[in-house]
Design a protein around this motif. Structure first.
Motif, PDB file in Angstrom:
ATOM      1  N   LEU A   1     -22.684 -22.410 -15.390  1.00  0.00           N
ATOM      2  CA  LEU A   1     -23.873 -21.806 -15.976  1.00  0.00           C
ATOM      3  C   LEU A   1     -23.709 -21.741 -17.496  1.00  0.00           C
TER       4      LEU A   1
ATOM      5  N   GLU B   1     -23.769 -15.669 -20.953  1.00  0.00           N
ATOM      6  CA  GLU B   1     -24.105 -14.526 -20.100  1.00  0.00           C
ATOM      7  C   GLU B   1     -25.571 -14.117 -20.237  1.00  0.00           C
TER       8      GLU B   1
ATOM      9  N   GLN C   1     -27.940 -14.296 -10.117  1.00  0.00           N
ATOM     10  CA  GLN C   1     -26.663 -14.892 -10.509  1.00  0.00           C
ATOM     11  C   GLN C   1     -25.672 -13.818 -10.950  1.00  0.00           C
ATOM     12  N   LYS C   2     -26.156 -12.805 -11.639  1.00  0.00           N
ATOM     13  CA  LYS C   2     -25.278 -11.734 -12.108  1.00  0.00           C
ATOM     14  C   LYS C   2     -24.650 -10.969 -10.949  1.00  0.00           C
TER      15      LYS C   2
ATOM     16  N   THR D   1     -28.095 -15.869 -20.452  1.00  0.00           N
ATOM     17  CA  THR D   1     -29.018 -16.794 -19.780  1.00  0.00           C
ATOM     18  C   THR D   1     -29.048 -16.598 -18.268  1.00  0.00           C
ATOM     19  N   LEU D   2     -28.187 -15.728 -17.740  1.00  0.00           N
ATOM     20  CA  LEU D   2     -28.077 -15.569 -16.291  1.00  0.00           C
ATOM     21  C   LEU D   2     -29.268 -14.823 -15.708  1.00  0.00           C
ATOM     22  N   GLN D   3     -29.673 -15.253 -14.514  1.00  0.00           N
ATOM     23  CA  GLN D   3     -30.714 -14.575 -13.769  1.00  0.00           C
ATOM     24  C   GLN D   3     -30.095 -13.392 -13.006  1.00  0.00           C
TER      25      GLN D   3
ATOM     26  N   LEU E   1     -18.415 -14.062 -10.575  1.00  0.00           N
ATOM     27  CA  LEU E   1     -18.483 -14.820 -11.821  1.00  0.00           C
ATOM     28  C   LEU E   1     -17.109 -14.923 -12.487  1.00  0.00           C
TER      29      LEU E   1
ATOM     30  N   TYR F   1     -15.762 -15.755 -16.435  1.00  0.00           N
ATOM     31  CA  TYR F   1     -16.183 -15.945 -17.828  1.00  0.00           C
ATOM     32  C   TYR F   1     -15.188 -16.874 -18.524  1.00  0.00           C
TER      33      TYR F   1
ATOM     34  N   MET G   1     -19.953 -19.565 -11.710  1.00  0.00           N
ATOM     35  CA  MET G   1     -20.329 -18.791 -10.530  1.00  0.00           C
ATOM     36  C   MET G   1     -19.685 -19.411  -9.291  1.00  0.00           C
TER      37      MET G   1
END
Length: 407
Positions: free
Chosen positions: A285, A288, A295-296, A290-292, A300, A302, A310
């Protein structure tokens, strides 16, 4: 045209940039080359002296183009014609290099046509798009974008200088020794940071055996996509596809998806092909922010400020198994093999690491192991992808497959 002169195709919109195009033509021809102009313009008929007119580019779609009020629709028709013409010119030996000048529209059309050409054919676009997101135009290929600083709307001291530079660069590229495979046979390998130990070991062993190794960073257009194109162009005698994470993005909406061509070219061309689910559990992805929300809520990792990963769930791993089967099932017997590291697919997929999920991995393993046709052997190794022993198995198996080819 001088004895060493080449034929350069110049794509431009002659309805808006004719003066600039003719100036660039003059600069390139000063080096002894012949420049032939293809008019991509959509507003006015082509002026005299154009090698291929807009009507010829448009072909059967000419009336739709000149009557269309939707620029993107008209451009799509022009791209179809331009691609066909560029392919034919190259096939007929009438194209040694290709250039273009343009804004966003002209750059979109010209770069799309450039992608029809093999690697190694000089490709230059003078465009202000060079100072922004270049992915839509470069697509991981050897397209050179030159930023003119100001818009190419007239001739002035700066645009003339940039166009002279572009002419000099093209002359340098066209006079360079062409791209050619060396005496060593070449093998392609796909890599990610989380599969690097495996790739480094494989590359070292293959180089010791006398092969040249090209490593592709599996990040979409500049990774798997360009590797598949190079396979189709005949650059490799074998492929070691250690890192297939781009498929996870195709399944779950990641940023490195390259579409249905992935995994297909090596089987289609009958060269030895080993496929590994390296980093397959990892959906790539963006940053951070930009995540939906959905998705959060997932597991995850980083990787960097601009890259969040993800974890693929069981349903996604099953679908990935189905893709492996669908795209590899028609391989020639003995030419494709799937080798799976049962103890983890990446450096963050192992006990104690964030992506450790043996149950999800097992869903993929079972799908491939029990449903892959017998012409594609599936080997399950009791090791992690980055174990030294696993890399040794990959190289051993690939070398065993090599004598069965024409190389």
């Amino acid at each position: 045209m001088g004895q060493s002169g080449k034929t350069i195709i110049l794509c431009c919109t002659m309805d808006t940039k004719s003066c600039e195009a003719l100036y660039l033509k003059e600069q390139v021809e000063a080096f002894g080359h012949e420049v032939r102009i293809i008019d991509m313009g959509m507003k006015k008929p082509s002026p005299p002296g154009v090698f291929i007119t807009q009507a010829q580019v448009a072909g059967l779609y000419y009336e739709q183009i000149v009557s269309s009020n939707i620029r993107s629709e008209a451009a799509a028709y022009m791209i179809k014609g331009l691609k066909s013409i560029v392919r034919q010119l190259y096939a007929d030996g009438q194209l040694d290099g290709i250039m273009a000048i343009g804004g966003s529209g002209g750059t979109t059309m010209a770069s799309a046509a450039m992608h029809e050409l093999p690697l190694g054919v000089p490709k230059i676009v003078v465009t202000t798009m060079a100072s922004g997101n270049t992915l839509p135009y470069v697509q991981g290929e050897d397209v050179l974008l030159l930023n003119p600083v100001v818009d190419i709307q007239n001739l002035n001291f700066l645009t003339e200088y940039i166009l002279r530079q572009a002419a000099a660069v093209m002359n340098g590229m066209i006079c360079c020794r062409p791209l050619e495979r060396g005496k060593k046979k070449a093998i392609a390998i796909t890599c990610f940071g989380v599969t690097t130990p495996c790739v480094d070991r494989c590359a070292g062993l293959l180089q010791e055996e006398g092969y040249e190794v090209l490593i592709f960073h599996a990040r979409g257009s500049s990774g798997g996509k360009i590797m598949e194109k190079m396979i189709a162009e005949g650059h490799f005698c074998a492929v070691l596809d250690v890192t297939t994470t781009e498929l996870a993005d195709e399944v779950a909406g990641g940023i490195y998806s390259v579409g249905p061509r992935r995994l297909r070219e090596a089987p289609a061309h009958g060269i030895p092909y080993i496929v590994v689910p390296g980093a397959l559990e990892m959906i790539n992805l963006g940053s951070e922010d930009t995540l939906q929300p959905a998705q959060k809520a997932r597991t995850l990792y980083y990787h960097s400020p601009s890259s969040v990963k993800m974890r693929a769930n069981g349903a996604e791993m099953k679908e990935l198994g189905e893709i492996f089967i669908q795209r590899l099932q028609h391989s020639r017997p003995g030419m494709t093999k799937v080798i799976i590291p049962a103890r983890g697919f990446s450096s963050v997929d192992m006990p104690g690491k964030v992506f450790s999920d043996p149950d999800a991995n097992q869903i993929f393993i079972n799908e491939v192991k029990y449903k892959m046709p017998s012409n594609v052997p599936v080997m399950i190794q009791d090791s992690h992808v980055n174990d030294r022993a696993f890399a040794d198995v990959l190289v051993r198996e690939l070398l065993r497959m090599m004598p069965k080819t024409q190389y």
